[in-house]
Design an enzyme around this catalytic site. Structure first.
Site: not given
Length: 313
Positions: A19, A41-42, A95, A173
């Site tokens: 996203i 971020s991992r 979201k 979702d």
């Protein structure tokens, strides 16, 4: 606590996944209010800026950050938001804004105490024809409404195990996008009266759901969500009214009345989200509407659980 307005909003993004690459990065790049300065971020990385493995490391290393967009799965968002808010940063929540209502309410209280903005973003509310649908329904009597939100999970969420885990919401979702539109366009609040949730035998989140809603006036509202749809994807909200049959189609992109298109524009959801976020940051305000998430929580509370065939990607 008050914060002085900033001329240019130094933004960081946390959780670099699909996203972010598809929506956030292009929207931020095109918005003159923001300057992307870091990411955490991992696994993912963003070229041309500083990248970190955790939000804590990032916040310590880049004190010039004014705001963060949190785009990791909802089960992990609360802890990251607390770190950002406590560091005095404005926060954009992808979201759904969190895994539970209580944690998002706590974030809102923390943001207010810290004097920073908190934005629970609902991108589907910014679909081109949503406001036109809201205006149409405000001027007529709604007899009934039907929501059909059916798509192919293999196309939109391939190999994303988090979405099937507790807190990942499963079919809600995408379904929460429909609920975010419904709660925006209806002139009165609605509440769930019954629900059926279908859980694959090997999963912890539903793959399909049916919910009935009503309001103080006895509105007949039914919503159908399904992740097993192949071929054409269905993101439609239809309302029978005294002024004709309204169809808000394609996820809110097109509005028709009695088969005639009355509003259609190119999609600009994420650019509009960031425009809204910039306005909140500059004014020191927050926007944390939990109505869509509350309806999902109510569906889990009321819902009859049905076990269906196992699902594998």
């Amino acid at each position: 606590m008050e914060r002085a307005p900033v001329a240019s909003i130094n933004l960081a993004i946390v959780g670099v996944g699909k996203i972010v690459r598809d929506q956030h990065l292009p929207a931020v790049a095109a918005d003159g209010d923001f300057r992307l300065v870091a990411a955490a971020s991992r696994n993912g990385r963003v070229e041309g800026i500083d990248n970190f493995d955790s939000i804590g490391t990032m916040l310590a290393a880049v004190p010039s950050i004014d705001a963060v967009s949190l785009c990791m799965p909802p089960q992990y968002r609360y802890a990251a938001a607390v770190q950002a808010i406590d560091a005095g940063k404005h926060v954009f929540l992808e979201k759904p804004p969190g895994a539970t209502l209580s944690e998002v309410e706590d974030l809102a209280a923390r943001a207010a105490a810290q004097g920073v903005s908190l934005f629970a973003s609902w991108h589907s509310r910014y679909a081109p024809a949503v406001e036109a649908a809201r205006a149409f329904l405000a001027g007529t009597r709604i007899q009934r409404m039907r929501v059909t939100w059916k798509e192919d999970v293999r196309q939109w969420h391939p190999n994303q195990d988090w979405i099937w885990q507790p807190g990942g919401l499963g079919v809600f979702d995408p379904g929460i996008n429909a609920l975010s539109i419904v709660t925006r366009i209806l002139p009165r609040p609605v509440f769930a009266t019954a629900a059926t949730l279908e859980f694959p035998a090997n999963r912890q989140a539903p793959i399909a759901a049916s919910i009935r809603f009503s309001d103080a006036g006895g509105l007949d509202l039914a919503a159908e969500f399904d992740w097993r749809q192949t071929g054409r994807q269905s993101w439609d909200i239809e309302a029978s009214t005294d002024a004709g049959t309204m169809l808000l189609a394609e996820g809110g992109a097109t509005l028709s009345v009695d088969g005639r298109v009355v509003h259609s524009e190119p999609e600009q959801e994420y650019p509009m989200l960031y425009r809204r976020f910039a306005g909140l940051v500059r004014s020191g305000a927050s926007d944390v509407d939990l109505a869509p998430l509350r309806h999902v929580a109510d569906a889990f509370m009321l819902g009859q659980r049905q076990v269906v065939d196992p699902f594998d990607d």
